[in-house]
Write an enzyme that holds these catalytic residues in place. Structure first.
Site, mmCIF file in Angstrom:
data_model
loop_
_atom_site.group_PDB
_atom_site.id
_atom_site.type_symbol
_atom_site.label_atom_id
_atom_site.label_comp_id
_atom_site.label_asym_id
_atom_site.label_seq_id
_atom_site.Cartn_x
_atom_site.Cartn_y
_atom_site.Cartn_z
ATOM 1 C CD GLU A 187 27.842 -2.255 -10.273
ATOM 2 O OE1 GLU A 187 29.069 -2.455 -10.221
ATOM 3 O OE2 GLU A 187 27.172 -1.938 -9.264
ATOM 4 C CB CYS A 229 38.239 -18.054 -10.925
ATOM 5 S SG CYS A 229 38.359 -17.627 -12.678
ATOM 6 C CD GLU A 239 28.103 3.440 -6.193
ATOM 7 O OE1 GLU A 239 27.818 2.334 -5.691
ATOM 8 O OE2 GLU A 239 29.025 3.581 -7.023
ATOM 9 C CG ASN A 294 41.506 -16.182 -9.363
ATOM 10 O OD1 ASN A 294 41.170 -15.695 -10.429
ATOM 11 N ND2 ASN A 294 41.313 -15.568 -8.202
ATOM 12 N N GLY A 295 43.626 -16.198 -12.104
ATOM 13 C CA GLY A 295 44.640 -15.272 -12.590
ATOM 14 C C GLY A 295 44.771 -15.368 -14.092
ATOM 15 C CE LYS A 316 31.878 -7.353 -3.407
ATOM 16 N NZ LYS A 316 30.875 -6.273 -3.450
ATOM 17 C CG HIS A 335 26.161 22.492 -20.678
ATOM 18 N ND1 HIS A 335 26.018 23.689 -21.339
ATOM 19 C CD2 HIS A 335 26.303 22.808 -19.364
ATOM 20 C CE1 HIS A 335 26.086 24.691 -20.479
ATOM 21 N NE2 HIS A 335 26.253 24.171 -19.262
ATOM 22 N NE ARG A 367 37.585 -14.895 -5.479
ATOM 23 C CZ ARG A 367 38.430 -13.999 -4.986
ATOM 24 N NH1 ARG A 367 38.123 -13.366 -3.875
ATOM 25 N NH2 ARG A 367 39.569 -13.747 -5.579
ATOM 26 C CE LYS A 384 26.415 -0.450 -6.094
ATOM 27 N NZ LYS A 384 27.432 0.006 -6.959
ATOM 28 C CD1 TRP A 400 33.156 -12.939 -14.346
ATOM 29 C CD2 TRP A 400 35.196 -12.463 -15.111
ATOM 30 N NE1 TRP A 400 33.069 -11.756 -15.048
ATOM 31 C CE2 TRP A 400 34.305 -11.440 -15.534
ATOM 32 C CE3 TRP A 400 36.540 -12.370 -15.487
ATOM 33 C CZ2 TRP A 400 34.723 -10.345 -16.294
ATOM 34 C CZ3 TRP A 400 36.956 -11.285 -16.247
ATOM 35 C CH2 TRP A 400 36.055 -10.294 -16.646
#
Length: 633
Positions: A513, A2, A506, A110-111, A628, A529, A27, A510, A75
């Site tokens: 996401e 957060c 990557e 936050n945490g 983030k 395969h 965040r 992207k 979050w």
């Protein structure tokens, strides 16, 4: 994960807090809220589920012109994103609506508090009523309980600010918490006192003239403060409009360093771009230059680092390197594995940070750990670093955020110097991580067996890289057209070999996401395969196929897709007629040596994901369910 903001000074707190939360919304954006003191010194709360705009509407309607307050953008970890679970939380008796009359303390957090259930049971026995599903509400009631005891003479209280009842209450409360916290608290009847505490979740203090700001990172301070204090774990900041005292939770006052804040409002703005992500994609020629600046020595044909805190003699005894990270940083680590093994002939192992802590692998003496992270706060990466440090191995960080936890706890490290990355999906930090890993490959290669001439060739290739990336950005109009064509696809495959395999992973990440399209990256030869079963006329495959050592092999894999009527988007060298005959769509990128080509090719993959997401109506800077800085395990 957060974002938290606090202010005490002479200006209208609510306006500054909302502005700060807007800069921190990357965040967390499940809900937002703020708390200020009214004219009588009571606590007033405004909070709402959803995006920050809902809170802004509430603040506009009526919020006291207080000069102290705290704010939060969430979050969710414990409890759904609802109005009731939004922060701030109030400690004391009564309902949130009656907080001005009955609440003694308001907190934002936050945490994660791991022992909140046991604490909650004890507080309920004292008569506290919980009105949210969060672990954070425990902190508010616990501080209130400790404050009641301090005011009643049950705790050591003196005239010193650090020993005032309010600060004592915070110190006693956090001593009972198990887990992580970045915590701000304001108190009813205390119009010039803000208390902050940190353990495992970042907090910084912005120092102004007659005012102080506190936030999860430096971005809310830009344009308002030119000095900054980084709080360390177990530190408590006692903040008024004119004073800042930092104390250790258990050991009393500590000396804190006040550093210049080299961050402007333009650094955290969009500068005319429609999204932060697009701005950050276009910043990459300069951020790549910044990652190399001052780190190339033609005299010695090697890379130069100032913060490794290990001598060349010590580094010559390294016989194995472990690279660890999460998400995009893990993909950069895979790229680094190819580089370091080829140019330094050092064995490299790439580990998911979330698994390394718990796998307990046998790690020999002479092993060096690099923890790779943009934020420097990723909980899984921090846990992996701490575990290997506990076992006595040297630990280094590759990090973007100065003063972050990982940067502080590692034995040494390398900063990316990429500037603030606001878009949740990492772009410029990824390419900067890859550049730093290339510099490390050069450095270790020259320490071991690489010739002077080979080192100079490596440096020359790196110095051309920013201009090649700038040329790759010129392909954006073509990419936008391709995005329009494939915007409704439900699955993508990304395929590459050798150095391009990590980039395939990557590129797929992207797209997942920010557009919510399912995508998978594979080594191109592995496609036959199993994944080839997914190929059909509605499933595009993105091939990374520049001219190079494995070009002919990748052509064969491409032909296998075309034989099954799969559409192909090829990222290829300029003027490659062979690829143009086979692929449905081609994105040309300038040629570079094999070992640097993925950095150039990252640009079109980022742009492809971005434009598909925009065309699908997605919020590319704030994708659903993501944040983030992932500060929970």
């Amino acid at each position: 994960m957060c974002g938290i903001v606090g202010y005490v000074g002479f200006r209208r707190a609510a306006d500054l807090i909302v502005e700060g939360l807007r800069r921190l919304e990357y965040r967390g954006y499940d809900s937002a809220g703020l708390a200020v003191l009214d004219e009588e010194g009571g606590i007033e709360i405004r909070k709402a589920a959803g995006r920050l705009s809902r809170l802004e509407s509430l603040v506009r309607e009526h919020t006291p012109d207080a000069s102290i307050g705290i704010g939060h953008t969430r979050w969710a970890t414990h409890g759904a994103p609802t109005d009731g679970n939004a922060h701030p939380h109030v400690g004391g008796c009564g309902t949130v609506a009656a907080a001005a009359a009955s609440g003694s303390v308001a907190i934002v957090h936050n945490g994660v508090i791991e022992n909140f259930r046991g604490l909650k049971t004890g507080l309920e026995a004292e008569g506290y009523v919980f009105r949210s599903e969060t672990d954070s509400e425990v902190i508010a009631h616990l501080i209130d309980s400790c404050l009641r005891r301090a005011l009643a003479g049950g705790s050591r209280v003196t005239d010193e600010p650090a020993d005032s009842p309010w600060v004592v209450a915070v110190r006693e409360a956090i001593a009972q918490l198990r887990g992580t916290y970045g915590l701000l608290a304001i108190f009813a009847g205390c119009p010039d006192l803000l208390v902050a505490a940190r353990l495992g979740s970042p907090l910084v203090v912005g120092v102004g003239d007659g005012e102080h700001f506190i936030a999860s990172d430096a971005s809310p301070l830009a344009g308002h403060a030119d000095r900054i204090v980084y709080l360390a774990d177990h530190e408590v900041a006692v903040v008024t409009s004119d004073t800042l005292r930092v104390i250790h939770r258990d050991a009393g006052r500590v000396e804190h360093s006040v550093l210049p804040l080299d961050l402007s409002a333009a650094d955290v703005g969009m500068n005319g771009f429609s999204h932060f992500m697009l701005k950050e994609i276009h910043e990459q020629p300069e951020t790549i230059r910044a990652a190399m600046r001052g780190r190339l020595s033609r005299d010695d044909a090697t890379a130069v680092f100032g913060g490794l805190n290990l001598t060349p003699a010590q580094l010559q005894h390294v016989n194995r390197i472990v690279l660890t990270g999460c998400g995009t940083s893990w993909h950069a680590a895979l790229f680094g594995e190819y580089l370091i093994e080829e140019f330094a002939r050092l064995p490299v192992e790439v580990e998911y940070a979330s698994e390394l802590r718990y796998r307990n692998p046998p790690i020999d003496e002479g092993t060096l750990l690099f923890a790779i992270t943009q934020s420097g706060e990723t909980a899984d990466t921090l846990a992996a670093l701490r575990e290997l440090k506990r076992k006595g191995h040297p630990t280094l960080a590759i990090c973007n955020v100065v003063g972050s936890t990982i940067a502080t706890e590692a034995d040494g490290g390398i900063y990316l110097h990429a500037g603030p990355e606001i878009g949740v999906a990492s772009t410029k930090a990824f390419t900067s991580q890859c550049v730093v890993l290339a510099l490390l490959a050069l450095y270790f290669g020259r320490l071991r067996h690489m010739s002077y001439e080979k080192g100079l060739d490596f440096i020359a290739a790196l110095e051309r890289l920013p201009d090649l990336v700038a040329q790759a950005l010129e392909s954006e109009p073509v990419i936008r057209t391709i995005a329009e064509k494939y915007r409704n696809a439900s699955t993508f495959l990304y395929l590459g070999r050798q150095y391009n395999f990590p980039l395939a992973l990557e590129g797929a990440l992207k797209l997942k996401e920010i557009s919510y399209i399912h995508a998978e990256g594979y080594p191109a030869a592995e496609m036959k395969h199993g994944p080839i079963a997914l190929v059909d006329p509605l499933t595009p495959s993105v091939f990374l196929i520049p001219q190079g050592a494995v070009y002919d092999k990748v052509i064969l894999n491409l032909e296998e897709i075309k034989a099954r009527k799969g559409p192909v988007i090829a990222v290829a060298s300029p003027g490659d007629d062979r690829v143009r005959e086979l692929a449905d769509d081609v994105i040309e990128v300038p040629d570079a040596p094999d070992f640097l080509q993925p950095i150039v090719e990252a640009i079109p993959l980022q742009l492809l994901a971005y434009h598909i997401a925009v065309l699908r109506g997605c919020d590319v800077d704030k994708p659903r369910n993501l944040a983030k800085s992932v500060t929970v395990e």
